[in-house]
Design an enzyme around this catalytic site. Structure first.
Site, PDB file in Angstrom:
ATOM      1  N   HIS A 105       0.722  -1.351   0.255  1.00  0.00           N
ATOM      2  CA  HIS A 105       0.368   0.424   0.552  1.00  0.00           C
ATOM      3  C   HIS A 105       1.069   0.988  -0.024  1.00  0.00           C
ATOM      4  CE1 HIS A 105      -2.314  -3.176   2.440  1.00  0.00           C
ATOM      5  NE2 HIS A 105      -3.670  -2.291   2.303  1.00  0.00           N
ATOM      6  N   ASP A 108       2.160   1.447   3.718  1.00  0.00           N
ATOM      7  CA  ASP A 108       3.855   0.960   4.013  1.00  0.00           C
ATOM      8  C   ASP A 108       4.955   1.414   3.229  1.00  0.00           C
ATOM      9  OD1 ASP A 108       0.861  -0.260   4.096  1.00  0.00           O
ATOM     10  OD2 ASP A 108       1.931  -1.432   2.636  1.00  0.00           O
TER      11      ASP A 108
HETATM   12  C1  XLS Z   1      -7.395  -6.513   5.272  1.00  0.00           C
HETATM   13  C2  XLS Z   1      -6.924  -7.231   3.997  1.00  0.00           C
HETATM   14  C3  XLS Z   1      -6.158  -6.504   3.772  1.00  0.00           C
HETATM   15  C4  XLS Z   1      -6.083  -6.340   1.533  1.00  0.00           C
HETATM   16  C5  XLS Z   1      -4.717  -4.994   1.637  1.00  0.00           C
HETATM   17  O1  XLS Z   1      -7.783  -7.083   6.593  1.00  0.00           O
HETATM   18  O2  XLS Z   1      -6.337  -8.009   3.946  1.00  0.00           O
HETATM   19  O3  XLS Z   1      -4.583  -6.289   3.951  1.00  0.00           O
HETATM   20  O4  XLS Z   1      -4.893  -7.260   1.294  1.00  0.00           O
HETATM   21  O5  XLS Z   1      -5.556  -3.584   1.705  1.00  0.00           O
END
Ligand code: XLS
Ligand code: NI
Ligand code: NI
Length: 441
Positions: A105, A108
Protein backbone atom coordinates in the site's frame (compact mmCIF):
# COMPACT_ATOMS: atom_id res chain seq x y z
CA UNK A 1 22.74 -5.81 -1.15
CA UNK A 2 22.77 -6.55 2.55
CA UNK A 3 20.75 -4.34 4.86
CA UNK A 4 22.49 -6.05 7.76
CA UNK A 5 19.12 -6.74 9.34
CA UNK A 6 19.19 -10.47 8.69
CA UNK A 7 22.86 -10.87 9.64
CA UNK A 8 24.83 -13.40 7.64
CA UNK A 9 21.94 -15.70 6.74
CA UNK A 10 22.43 -17.30 3.33
CA UNK A 11 19.67 -17.50 0.73
CA UNK A 12 17.10 -20.16 1.66
CA UNK A 13 17.48 -23.33 -0.38
CA UNK A 14 15.44 -26.45 -0.97
CA UNK A 15 16.93 -29.27 1.08
CA UNK A 16 14.14 -31.86 0.89
CA UNK A 17 11.65 -33.26 3.40
CA UNK A 18 14.30 -34.83 5.64
CA UNK A 19 16.14 -31.58 6.33
CA UNK A 20 16.12 -30.37 9.91
CA UNK A 21 17.47 -26.96 8.99
CA UNK A 22 14.82 -24.39 9.99
CA UNK A 23 16.19 -22.03 7.33
CA UNK A 24 15.61 -24.38 4.40
CA UNK A 25 12.68 -25.39 2.24
CA UNK A 26 11.56 -28.95 2.67
CA UNK A 27 8.77 -28.99 0.09
CA UNK A 28 9.04 -25.80 -1.95
CA UNK A 29 11.44 -26.42 -4.80
CA UNK A 30 10.95 -23.49 -7.18
CA UNK A 31 12.13 -25.44 -10.23
CA UNK A 32 10.31 -28.70 -9.60
CA UNK A 33 7.85 -29.37 -12.40
CA UNK A 34 4.26 -29.90 -11.30
CA UNK A 35 1.67 -30.54 -14.02
CA UNK A 36 4.07 -29.28 -16.66
CA UNK A 37 4.96 -26.03 -14.92
CA UNK A 38 7.60 -24.86 -12.43
CA UNK A 39 6.28 -24.78 -8.89
CA UNK A 40 7.31 -21.13 -8.64
CA UNK A 41 5.17 -20.31 -11.69
CA UNK A 42 2.15 -22.08 -10.21
CA UNK A 43 2.33 -20.49 -6.79
CA UNK A 44 3.62 -17.03 -7.67
CA UNK A 45 4.43 -16.15 -4.05
CA UNK A 46 4.29 -12.57 -2.82
CA UNK A 47 5.34 -10.99 0.47
CA UNK A 48 3.03 -8.34 1.95
CA UNK A 49 5.11 -5.28 2.76
CA UNK A 50 2.72 -3.98 5.43
CA UNK A 51 2.68 -6.92 7.82
CA UNK A 52 6.35 -7.79 7.62
CA UNK A 53 7.90 -4.34 7.59
CA UNK A 54 5.40 -1.69 8.68
CA UNK A 55 3.24 -3.29 11.38
CA UNK A 56 4.83 -2.66 14.82
CA UNK A 57 3.34 -5.65 16.65
CA UNK A 58 0.47 -3.91 18.41
CA UNK A 59 -2.84 -5.40 19.49
CA UNK A 60 -5.94 -3.74 21.04
CA UNK A 61 -4.28 -3.97 24.46
CA UNK A 62 -0.73 -2.95 23.79
CA UNK A 63 1.47 -1.15 21.32
CA UNK A 64 4.71 -1.82 19.57
CA UNK A 65 6.64 -4.97 20.40
CA UNK A 66 8.96 -5.08 17.40
CA UNK A 67 12.10 -3.01 17.28
CA UNK A 68 13.26 -2.41 13.75
CA UNK A 69 16.08 -0.14 12.64
CA UNK A 70 13.66 1.55 10.20
CA UNK A 71 11.04 2.46 12.83
CA UNK A 72 11.00 6.04 14.11
CA UNK A 73 12.06 6.17 17.79
CA UNK A 74 9.49 7.48 20.30
CA UNK A 75 9.10 11.22 19.74
CA UNK A 76 10.81 11.00 16.36
CA UNK A 77 8.99 11.68 13.08
CA UNK A 78 9.14 9.03 10.36
CA UNK A 79 11.30 10.24 7.48
CA UNK A 80 12.20 9.09 3.98
CA UNK A 81 15.45 7.77 5.47
CA UNK A 82 13.42 5.33 7.56
CA UNK A 83 11.43 4.39 4.46
CA UNK A 84 14.62 3.64 2.56
CA UNK A 85 16.09 1.54 5.37
CA UNK A 86 12.83 -0.37 5.37
CA UNK A 87 13.08 -0.95 1.63
CA UNK A 88 16.63 -2.27 2.07
CA UNK A 89 15.48 -4.85 4.62
CA UNK A 90 12.41 -5.76 2.59
CA UNK A 91 14.32 -6.46 -0.60
CA UNK A 92 16.96 -8.33 1.32
CA UNK A 93 14.25 -10.60 2.68
CA UNK A 94 12.66 -11.12 -0.75
CA UNK A 95 16.06 -12.14 -2.07
CA UNK A 96 16.82 -14.44 0.84
CA UNK A 97 13.48 -16.19 0.45
CA UNK A 98 13.46 -16.21 -3.34
CA UNK A 99 9.85 -14.98 -3.34
CA UNK A 100 9.27 -13.65 -6.86
CA UNK A 101 6.75 -10.93 -5.92
CA UNK A 102 5.78 -8.38 -3.31
CA UNK A 103 2.69 -6.23 -2.66
CA UNK A 104 2.34 -2.85 -0.97
CA UNK A 105 0.00 0.00 0.00
CA UNK A 106 1.19 3.59 -0.43
CA UNK A 107 1.13 4.09 3.34
CA UNK A 108 3.41 1.10 3.96
CA UNK A 109 6.28 2.41 1.96
CA UNK A 110 6.47 6.17 2.57
CA UNK A 111 5.65 8.46 5.50
CA UNK A 112 2.48 10.50 5.04
CA UNK A 113 3.22 14.07 3.91
CA UNK A 114 1.54 17.21 5.22
CA UNK A 115 -0.32 17.66 1.90
CA UNK A 116 -1.58 15.30 -0.78
CA UNK A 117 1.12 16.55 -3.12
CA UNK A 118 3.87 15.83 -0.62
CA UNK A 119 2.59 12.30 0.02
CA UNK A 120 2.47 11.74 -3.74
CA UNK A 121 6.01 12.96 -4.35
CA UNK A 122 7.29 10.79 -1.52
CA UNK A 123 5.63 7.83 -3.17
CA UNK A 124 7.41 8.68 -6.42
CA UNK A 125 10.69 8.92 -4.55
CA UNK A 126 10.27 5.47 -3.04
CA UNK A 127 9.13 4.12 -6.42
CA UNK A 128 12.56 5.21 -7.74
CA UNK A 129 14.15 3.15 -4.98
CA UNK A 130 11.90 0.16 -5.71
CA UNK A 131 12.55 0.36 -9.43
CA UNK A 132 16.30 0.10 -8.88
CA UNK A 133 15.96 -2.72 -6.37
CA UNK A 134 13.53 -4.64 -8.58
CA UNK A 135 15.96 -4.41 -11.43
CA UNK A 136 18.82 -5.58 -9.25
CA UNK A 137 17.00 -8.50 -7.60
CA UNK A 138 14.48 -9.53 -10.27
CA UNK A 139 11.67 -9.26 -7.70
CA UNK A 140 8.37 -8.15 -9.28
CA UNK A 141 5.24 -6.41 -8.11
CA UNK A 142 2.21 -8.70 -7.84
CA UNK A 143 -0.07 -5.84 -6.89
CA UNK A 144 -0.17 -2.31 -5.62
CA UNK A 145 -2.97 -0.80 -3.57
CA UNK A 146 -3.94 2.32 -1.63
CA UNK A 147 -4.45 2.47 2.09
CA UNK A 148 -7.84 4.19 2.31
CA UNK A 149 -8.57 3.14 5.88
CA UNK A 150 -5.83 4.07 8.39
CA UNK A 151 -5.86 7.86 8.30
CA UNK A 152 -8.69 9.53 10.24
CA UNK A 153 -9.94 11.28 7.10
CA UNK A 154 -11.19 7.86 6.00
CA UNK A 155 -12.92 6.95 9.26
CA UNK A 156 -16.36 7.03 7.56
CA UNK A 157 -15.14 5.33 4.41
CA UNK A 158 -13.39 6.45 1.24
CA UNK A 159 -15.56 6.11 -1.90
CA UNK A 160 -18.62 5.56 0.30
CA UNK A 161 -17.97 8.58 2.54
CA UNK A 162 -20.84 11.02 3.13
CA UNK A 163 -18.37 13.83 2.29
CA UNK A 164 -17.61 14.20 -1.44
CA UNK A 165 -14.22 15.72 -0.59
CA UNK A 166 -13.17 12.40 0.91
CA UNK A 167 -14.37 10.62 -2.24
CA UNK A 168 -12.23 13.02 -4.27
CA UNK A 169 -9.19 12.53 -2.02
CA UNK A 170 -9.60 8.75 -2.30
CA UNK A 171 -9.91 9.04 -6.08
CA UNK A 172 -6.72 11.09 -6.26
CA UNK A 173 -4.96 8.56 -4.05
CA UNK A 174 -6.04 5.57 -6.13
CA UNK A 175 -5.08 7.36 -9.35
CA UNK A 176 -1.61 7.97 -7.91
CA UNK A 177 -1.27 4.38 -6.72
CA UNK A 178 -2.35 2.97 -10.10
CA UNK A 179 0.20 5.24 -11.78
CA UNK A 180 2.95 3.90 -9.53
CA UNK A 181 1.74 0.31 -9.92
CA UNK A 182 1.83 0.71 -13.70
CA UNK A 183 5.26 2.27 -13.57
CA UNK A 184 6.57 -0.68 -11.52
CA UNK A 185 4.90 -3.12 -13.96
CA UNK A 186 2.52 -4.42 -11.30
CA UNK A 187 0.46 -7.34 -12.56
CA UNK A 188 -2.70 -6.38 -10.64
CA UNK A 189 -4.20 -3.51 -8.71
CA UNK A 190 -6.20 -4.37 -5.58
CA UNK A 191 -9.11 -2.53 -4.02
CA UNK A 192 -9.94 -3.85 -0.60
CA UNK A 193 -12.91 -1.91 0.77
CA UNK A 194 -11.11 -0.86 3.95
CA UNK A 195 -13.88 1.13 5.61
CA UNK A 196 -16.42 0.86 2.81
CA UNK A 197 -19.26 -0.28 5.02
CA UNK A 198 -21.04 1.01 8.07
CA UNK A 199 -21.36 0.85 11.84
CA UNK A 200 -25.01 1.85 12.15
CA UNK A 201 -27.88 2.34 9.73
CA UNK A 202 -28.99 5.28 11.88
CA UNK A 203 -26.43 7.44 10.06
CA UNK A 204 -26.04 5.49 6.82
CA UNK A 205 -27.79 5.49 3.44
CA UNK A 206 -26.85 2.12 1.94
CA UNK A 207 -28.29 2.78 -1.51
CA UNK A 208 -26.38 6.00 -1.86
CA UNK A 209 -23.10 4.64 -0.51
CA UNK A 210 -23.05 1.53 -2.71
CA UNK A 211 -23.94 3.78 -5.65
CA UNK A 212 -20.88 5.91 -4.83
CA UNK A 213 -18.74 2.78 -4.69
CA UNK A 214 -20.01 1.78 -8.13
CA UNK A 215 -19.19 5.18 -9.57
CA UNK A 216 -15.73 5.06 -8.01
CA UNK A 217 -14.96 1.64 -9.45
CA UNK A 218 -16.24 2.65 -12.89
CA UNK A 219 -13.89 5.64 -12.82
CA UNK A 220 -11.00 3.40 -11.83
CA UNK A 221 -11.71 0.98 -14.69
CA UNK A 222 -12.03 3.83 -17.21
CA UNK A 223 -8.74 5.27 -16.02
CA UNK A 224 -6.99 1.91 -16.26
CA UNK A 225 -7.97 1.69 -19.93
CA UNK A 226 -7.12 5.30 -20.65
CA UNK A 227 -3.56 4.93 -19.44
CA UNK A 228 -3.14 1.42 -20.87
CA UNK A 229 -2.53 -0.33 -17.56
CA UNK A 230 -2.57 -4.01 -18.49
CA UNK A 231 -2.89 -5.42 -14.98
CA UNK A 232 -6.09 -6.85 -13.52
CA UNK A 233 -8.26 -4.78 -11.19
CA UNK A 234 -9.14 -6.93 -8.18
CA UNK A 235 -11.67 -6.44 -5.40
CA UNK A 236 -10.89 -8.20 -2.12
CA UNK A 237 -14.11 -9.25 -0.39
CA UNK A 238 -14.43 -9.16 3.38
CA UNK A 239 -17.63 -9.31 5.45
CA UNK A 240 -16.67 -7.26 8.52
CA UNK A 241 -13.73 -5.62 10.31
CA UNK A 242 -12.97 -2.80 10.49
CA UNK A 243 -16.60 -1.82 9.89
CA UNK A 244 -19.35 -3.92 11.38
CA UNK A 245 -20.76 -4.53 7.91
CA UNK A 246 -18.49 -4.28 4.89
CA UNK A 247 -20.19 -3.84 1.51
CA UNK A 248 -17.89 -6.27 -0.33
CA UNK A 249 -19.12 -9.07 1.92
CA UNK A 250 -18.08 -12.11 -0.10
CA UNK A 251 -17.62 -13.31 -3.67
CA UNK A 252 -21.33 -13.60 -4.36
CA UNK A 253 -21.99 -10.08 -3.08
CA UNK A 254 -19.12 -8.64 -5.11
CA UNK A 255 -20.43 -10.38 -8.22
CA UNK A 256 -23.87 -8.82 -7.70
CA UNK A 257 -22.21 -5.43 -7.24
CA UNK A 258 -20.17 -5.83 -10.42
CA UNK A 259 -23.28 -6.86 -12.37
CA UNK A 260 -25.17 -3.84 -11.04
CA UNK A 261 -22.55 -1.53 -12.54
CA UNK A 262 -21.77 -3.61 -15.64
CA UNK A 263 -18.21 -4.34 -14.48
CA UNK A 264 -18.28 -8.14 -14.28
CA UNK A 265 -15.95 -8.49 -17.25
CA UNK A 266 -13.55 -5.82 -16.00
CA UNK A 267 -12.89 -6.71 -12.38
CA UNK A 268 -11.94 -9.95 -10.66
CA UNK A 269 -11.53 -10.94 -7.02
CA UNK A 270 -8.61 -11.37 -4.68
CA UNK A 271 -9.86 -13.97 -2.20
CA UNK A 272 -8.39 -14.12 1.28
CA UNK A 273 -8.66 -17.36 3.25
CA UNK A 274 -9.39 -15.58 6.52
CA UNK A 275 -12.05 -13.35 4.97
CA UNK A 276 -13.81 -16.38 3.51
CA UNK A 277 -14.01 -17.88 6.99
CA UNK A 278 -15.28 -14.59 8.47
CA UNK A 279 -18.05 -14.64 5.84
CA UNK A 280 -19.13 -18.08 7.05
CA UNK A 281 -17.76 -19.89 4.01
CA UNK A 282 -14.81 -22.12 3.35
CA UNK A 283 -11.91 -20.77 1.30
CA UNK A 284 -12.60 -23.36 -1.40
CA UNK A 285 -16.23 -22.27 -1.59
CA UNK A 286 -15.17 -18.73 -2.41
CA UNK A 287 -12.58 -19.94 -4.92
CA UNK A 288 -14.98 -22.32 -6.64
CA UNK A 289 -17.73 -19.72 -6.84
CA UNK A 290 -15.40 -17.06 -8.25
CA UNK A 291 -14.17 -19.52 -10.87
CA UNK A 292 -17.72 -20.51 -11.77
CA UNK A 293 -18.68 -16.85 -12.18
CA UNK A 294 -15.56 -16.07 -14.21
CA UNK A 295 -14.10 -13.59 -11.71
CA UNK A 296 -11.33 -15.59 -10.04
CA UNK A 297 -8.13 -13.53 -9.86
CA UNK A 298 -5.71 -13.97 -6.97
CA UNK A 299 -5.44 -15.15 -3.36
CA UNK A 300 -4.33 -13.85 0.02
CA UNK A 301 -3.08 -16.99 1.75
CA UNK A 302 -3.45 -16.20 5.42
CA UNK A 303 -5.70 -17.85 7.92
CA UNK A 304 -7.63 -16.69 10.93
CA UNK A 305 -7.88 -18.19 14.35
CA UNK A 306 -11.05 -20.27 14.18
CA UNK A 307 -11.91 -19.47 17.78
CA UNK A 308 -11.58 -15.72 17.91
CA UNK A 309 -13.56 -14.45 14.91
CA UNK A 310 -10.93 -11.80 14.12
CA UNK A 311 -8.90 -11.27 11.00
CA UNK A 312 -5.77 -12.52 12.73
CA UNK A 313 -3.74 -12.84 9.50
CA UNK A 314 -1.69 -15.85 10.55
CA UNK A 315 0.67 -17.67 8.27
CA UNK A 316 -1.02 -20.70 6.75
CA UNK A 317 -0.14 -24.09 8.19
CA UNK A 318 -3.03 -26.43 7.55
CA UNK A 319 -1.97 -28.55 4.59
CA UNK A 320 -5.26 -30.44 4.01
CA UNK A 321 -7.14 -27.13 3.80
CA UNK A 322 -4.58 -25.73 1.43
CA UNK A 323 -4.71 -28.78 -0.80
CA UNK A 324 -8.43 -28.18 -1.30
CA UNK A 325 -7.77 -24.49 -2.00
CA UNK A 326 -5.08 -25.18 -4.62
CA UNK A 327 -7.32 -27.87 -6.05
CA UNK A 328 -9.81 -25.11 -6.85
CA UNK A 329 -7.05 -22.84 -8.17
CA UNK A 330 -5.74 -25.56 -10.50
CA UNK A 331 -9.25 -26.55 -11.46
CA UNK A 332 -9.88 -22.94 -12.47
CA UNK A 333 -6.84 -23.17 -14.76
CA UNK A 334 -4.33 -21.71 -12.29
CA UNK A 335 -3.30 -18.11 -11.79
CA UNK A 336 -3.15 -15.78 -14.79
CA UNK A 337 -2.06 -12.41 -13.40
CA UNK A 338 -2.79 -13.48 -9.81
CA UNK A 339 -0.63 -15.22 -7.25
CA UNK A 340 -0.30 -16.32 -3.62
CA UNK A 341 0.15 -13.29 -1.39
CA UNK A 342 0.99 -13.88 2.26
CA UNK A 343 -1.17 -11.17 3.79
CA UNK A 344 0.14 -12.59 7.05
CA UNK A 345 1.89 -11.26 10.09
CA UNK A 346 3.98 -12.71 12.85
CA UNK A 347 2.56 -13.16 16.30
CA UNK A 348 3.61 -10.14 18.37
CA UNK A 349 6.09 -12.12 20.49
CA UNK A 350 8.01 -13.25 17.41
CA UNK A 351 10.59 -10.51 17.67
CA UNK A 352 13.58 -11.84 15.80
CA UNK A 353 14.51 -11.16 12.18
CA UNK A 354 14.70 -14.93 11.73
CA UNK A 355 11.05 -15.24 12.73
CA UNK A 356 10.11 -13.35 9.57
CA UNK A 357 12.02 -15.80 7.42
CA UNK A 358 10.79 -18.88 9.26
CA UNK A 359 7.16 -17.78 8.99
CA UNK A 360 7.42 -17.38 5.23
CA UNK A 361 9.39 -20.60 4.80
CA UNK A 362 6.69 -22.53 6.66
CA UNK A 363 3.91 -20.90 4.67
CA UNK A 364 5.64 -21.58 1.37
CA UNK A 365 6.33 -25.19 2.27
CA UNK A 366 2.69 -25.74 3.23
CA UNK A 367 1.53 -24.17 -0.04
CA UNK A 368 3.93 -26.42 -1.94
CA UNK A 369 2.56 -29.52 -0.20
CA UNK A 370 -1.00 -28.36 -0.85
CA UNK A 371 -0.22 -27.69 -4.50
CA UNK A 372 1.43 -31.06 -5.02
CA UNK A 373 -1.46 -32.93 -3.40
CA UNK A 374 -3.93 -30.93 -5.50
CA UNK A 375 -2.00 -31.63 -8.69
CA UNK A 376 -2.03 -35.37 -8.00
CA UNK A 377 -5.77 -35.29 -7.39
CA UNK A 378 -6.25 -33.48 -10.69
CA UNK A 379 -3.94 -35.83 -12.61
CA UNK A 380 -5.66 -38.92 -11.20
CA UNK A 381 -9.11 -37.39 -11.77
CA UNK A 382 -9.64 -38.44 -8.15
CA UNK A 383 -12.50 -35.99 -7.69
CA UNK A 384 -13.33 -34.90 -11.21
CA UNK A 385 -14.00 -38.50 -12.29
CA UNK A 386 -16.72 -39.12 -9.69
CA UNK A 387 -18.05 -35.59 -10.29
CA UNK A 388 -18.44 -36.21 -13.97
CA UNK A 389 -20.31 -39.43 -13.25
CA UNK A 390 -22.60 -37.68 -10.83
CA UNK A 391 -23.79 -35.25 -13.49
CA UNK A 392 -23.65 -37.72 -16.38
CA UNK A 393 -27.44 -37.75 -16.72
CA UNK A 394 -27.29 -34.21 -18.06
CA UNK A 395 -25.59 -35.46 -21.20
CA UNK A 396 -28.82 -36.99 -22.51
CA UNK A 397 -30.58 -35.30 -25.44
CA UNK A 398 -33.60 -34.40 -23.35
CA UNK A 399 -31.54 -32.88 -20.54
CA UNK A 400 -29.50 -30.88 -23.03
CA UNK A 401 -32.70 -29.62 -24.64
CA UNK A 402 -33.89 -28.34 -21.25
CA UNK A 403 -30.61 -26.59 -20.55
CA UNK A 404 -30.46 -24.89 -23.91
CA UNK A 405 -33.94 -23.45 -23.47
CA UNK A 406 -35.69 -25.71 -25.97
CA UNK A 407 -38.30 -27.02 -23.53
CA UNK A 408 -41.10 -25.24 -21.71
CA UNK A 409 -42.21 -26.09 -18.21
CA UNK A 410 -45.34 -27.75 -19.66
CA UNK A 411 -43.32 -29.91 -22.04
CA UNK A 412 -41.11 -31.13 -19.23
CA UNK A 413 -44.15 -31.81 -17.05
CA UNK A 414 -45.84 -33.72 -19.84
CA UNK A 415 -42.80 -35.92 -20.34
CA UNK A 416 -42.68 -36.78 -16.64
CA UNK A 417 -46.23 -38.17 -16.94
CA UNK A 418 -45.73 -39.79 -20.34
CA UNK A 419 -42.49 -41.57 -19.43
CA UNK A 420 -43.62 -42.24 -15.85
CA UNK A 421 -40.45 -40.62 -14.47
CA UNK A 422 -39.85 -41.50 -10.81
CA UNK A 423 -36.30 -40.36 -9.83
CA UNK A 424 -34.23 -42.88 -7.90
CA UNK A 425 -31.99 -41.23 -5.25
CA UNK A 426 -28.29 -42.09 -5.47
CA UNK A 427 -25.63 -41.86 -2.77
CA UNK A 428 -23.66 -38.61 -2.67
CA UNK A 429 -20.71 -40.72 -1.41
CA UNK A 430 -19.33 -37.89 0.71
CA UNK A 431 -17.35 -40.09 3.11
CA UNK A 432 -15.91 -42.03 0.20
CA UNK A 433 -14.71 -38.78 -1.38
CA UNK A 434 -13.34 -37.50 1.91
CA UNK A 435 -11.37 -40.71 2.26
CA UNK A 436 -10.00 -40.22 -1.24
CA UNK A 437 -8.84 -36.69 -0.40
CA UNK A 438 -7.15 -37.98 2.73
CA UNK A 439 -5.13 -40.40 0.64
CA UNK A 440 -3.55 -37.40 -1.11
CA UNK A 441 -2.89 -35.11 1.82
C1 XLS B 1 -7.39 -6.57 5.29
C2 XLS B 1 -6.99 -6.90 3.94
C3 XLS B 1 -5.85 -6.04 3.39
C4 XLS B 1 -5.78 -6.15 1.90
C5 XLS B 1 -4.98 -5.06 1.24
O1 XLS B 1 -8.06 -7.34 5.95
O2 XLS B 1 -6.68 -8.25 3.88
O3 XLS B 1 -4.65 -6.38 3.98
O4 XLS B 1 -5.26 -7.37 1.50
O5 XLS B 1 -5.50 -3.82 1.50
NI1 NI C 1 -7.42 -9.40 5.62
NI1 NI D 1 -5.79 -9.23 2.27
Amino acid sequence: MSSGFFGDIKPIRYEGPESENPLAYRHYDADEIVMGKRMADHLRFAVAYWHSFTWPGGDPFGGQTFERPWFARPGEVETMEHAKLKADAAFEMFSLLGTPYFCFHDADVRPEGTTFAESASRLDEIADVFEAKMKETGVKLLWGTANLFSHRRFMAGAATNPDPDVFAYAAATVKKCIDVTKRLKGENYVLWGGREGYETLLNTDIGRETGQAGRFLSMVVDYKHRIGFKGTILIEPKPQEPTKHQYDYDVATVYGFLKRFGLENEVKVNIEQGHAILAGHTFEHELALAAALGIFGSIDMNRNDYQSGWDTDQFPNNVPEMALAYYQVLHAGGFKTGGTNFDAKLRRQSLDPQDLLIAHIGGMDCCARGLKAAARMIEDKALSGPLEKRYAGWKSTEAQAILSGKRTLEEVAERVVREKIEPQPKSGRQEHLENIVNRYV
